[in-house]
Design an enzyme around this catalytic site. Structure first.
Site, short mmCIF file in Angstrom:
data_model
loop_
_atom_site.label_atom_id
_atom_site.label_comp_id
_atom_site.label_asym_id
_atom_site.label_seq_id
_atom_site.Cartn_x
_atom_site.Cartn_y
_atom_site.Cartn_z
N SER A 155 -4.59 9.25 0.83
CA SER A 155 -3.29 8.88 0.31
C SER A 155 -2.17 9.92 0.86
CB SER A 155 -3.23 8.56 -1.25
OG SER A 155 -2.25 7.95 -1.56
N HIS A 192 -6.67 0.88 -3.87
CA HIS A 192 -6.15 1.97 -3.07
C HIS A 192 -7.13 3.06 -3.68
CE1 HIS A 192 -3.24 5.09 -1.78
NE2 HIS A 192 -3.23 5.78 -2.94
C1 GCU Z 1 1.97 6.82 -4.43
C2 GCU Z 1 2.93 6.96 -3.32
C3 GCU Z 1 2.35 7.01 -1.97
C4 GCU Z 1 1.11 8.00 -1.88
C5 GCU Z 1 0.26 7.42 -3.19
C6 GCU Z 1 -0.89 8.46 -3.37
O1 GCU Z 1 1.66 5.45 -4.39
O2 GCU Z 1 3.89 6.03 -3.20
O3 GCU Z 1 3.02 7.39 -0.78
O4 GCU Z 1 0.25 7.78 -0.53
O5 GCU Z 1 0.94 7.68 -4.42
O6 GCU Z 1 -1.00 9.75 -2.94
O7 GCU Z 1 -1.76 8.01 -4.27
#
Ligand code: GCU
Length: 413
Positions: A252, A394
């Site tokens: 992420s 995610h």
């Molecule tokens: C949020 C953010 C993303 C990021 C994510 C994370 O969703 O919008 O850009 O990648 O956090 O780091 O889990």
């Protein structure tokens, strides 16, 4: 925390649901003066430096060149960790002589080794102790975003946080495959919160009178990536490790960070982006899921001041994120998506590998075969670019690690 939820859900509310199709990507293989790149020499001498400079100026911001005194101090070595299967080392990497700034590097090395081992290196989200239940791991004293008790109290990790992210970091699996794992807490470098730049290491680099990074200087992602390179500096000194075989990995926002670390520091032998999305692997001109504006609003501290100029102006950005992948060429890169992580734009993540492919081809390496992403659960990439989209949310999961290990085995074993 509620505020966080409110911010995130308001982002989702505005997130584009249809991808743009009428965009024109900057060509990785065409120089700013319009010349087609025909050789590795032209790529390395002209185009690669151009692209790197464009990312530095407009996206992540420049990493300071100033050298600061960095010192490695061994805090502990346990040769009988994890039921005797591993050696656990903890190394404190000091960034200032007053010892106020440091990052703790946690290492697990397989005891079943007869030569220096390849290593996966990645930053973690909650403090090193979240990686494994091993009670010998030093609990970070730095501020953590999380507030959920009992693992965290007043933004600090507690005993109860031990092992809470062990699915993200399947240490036994990594060791059994013959790799070491090295990890550090990203908050040791800079707290992941807006207006906290001066609570991290950035001030160590300020010029006289400077109070914050200039518009073309690094944000938190740049700071975190810098920390990964300092971890690699340590790994180069450790005789148990084959520092020419270090894969940098991140999930992420830390996937965005791993890509930027791999782009800038060519000592990283392999780069892994797990669900990195906007500002990571995803093509921003698709304007699908998270966009530059949504990200910069929710996380103004991640990228450079200049990047804000491109809020809702993706098409004016002089680079797109396939070129971040291209900066890694010809080194192997693995991009992973998740089916329920549309916010990160799985198709856009795949396409950055596809559009970086000509640069890999230039080196005689193999990239991706087709602009059409594979089905869920069907990893692709026999060459130097690997990709999969996993069923689910995610996250970084043991399934993802199985693919990373399989891919890395072709290059690092
Ligand atoms: C949020 C953010 C993303 C990021 C994510 C994370 O969703 O919008 O850009 O990648 O956090 O780091 O889990």
């Amino acid at each position: 925390f509620l505020l966080q939820i409110a911010i995130v859900s308001s982002c989702f509310a505005q997130a584009p649901k249809e991808a743009a199709t009428d965009y024109h990507l900057p060509e990785a293989m065409r120089t700013q003066s319009g010349k087609t790149v025909n050789s590795v020499a032209e790529w390395e001498k002209v185009r690669r430096p151009e692209i790197l400079a464009l990312f530095e100026k407009n996206v992540q911001g420049k990493t300071p060149v100033k050298a600061i005194p960095v010192r490695f101090v061994s805090m502990s070595v346990n040769p009988h960790a994890i039921n005797g299967t591993a050696t656990r080392k903890q190394v404190r990497i000091y960034f200032s002589s007053d010892e106020q700034h440091y990052m703790d590097l946690l290492l697990y090395l397989p005891n079943n080794r007869n030569k220096p081992v390849p290593v996966f290196l990645g930053l973690n989200f909650g403090g090193n102790q979240v990686v494994h239940r091993d009670t010998g791991i030093i609990i970070s004293k730095q501020w953590v975003r999380y507030t959920s008790e009992p693992a965290y109290k007043d933004h600090l990790g507690t005993e109860a946080s031990r092992g809470t992210q062990s699915d993200d970091w399947p240490v036994e699996k990594i060791l059994a495959a013959g790799y070491g794992l090295a990890t550090a807490y990203y908050g040791d470098l800079q707290p992941d919160s807006a207006n906290s730049v001066n609570a991290g290491i950035a001030p160590l680099f300020y010029k006289k009178g400077q109070t914050e990074p200039a518009a073309d200087e690094w944000g938190a992602i740049g700071v975190w990536a810098w920390g990964l390179s300092r971890a690699l500096d340590y790994l180069e000194t450790d005789k148990d490790i084959d520092a020419k075989k270090v894969a940098v990995v991140g999930h992420s926002r830390l996937g965005k960070t791993a890509l930027w670390a791999g782009a800038q520091d060519r000592r990283f032998a392999l780069v892994i982006s797990n669900n990195s999305g906007e500002g990571g692997a995803a093509i921003t001109r698709r304007k699908y899921g998270e966009t530059i504006a949504l990200m910069n609003k929710a996380f103004p501290h991640w990228f450079s001041g200049n990047f804000k100029k491109f809020n809702d102006k993706e098409d004016e950005l002089p680079v797109d994120f396939h070129e971040l992948i291209a900066l890694i060429a010809p080194r192997p890169v693995y991009i992973a998506s998740a089916s329920k992580d549309q916010w990160a734009d799985p198709v856009g993540e795949y396409l950055s590998g596809w559009y970086a492919t000509p640069v890999y081809t230039l080196y005689g390496a193999k990239g991706l075969d087709t602009p059409v992403p594979p089905a869920v659960g069907q990893p692709v990439g026999e060459g130097a670019i690997g990709y999969h989209i996993r069923e689910g949310e995610h996250a970084m999961t043991p399934y993802d690690w199985d693919q990373y290990i399989r891919f890395a085995n072709r290059f690092l074993r």
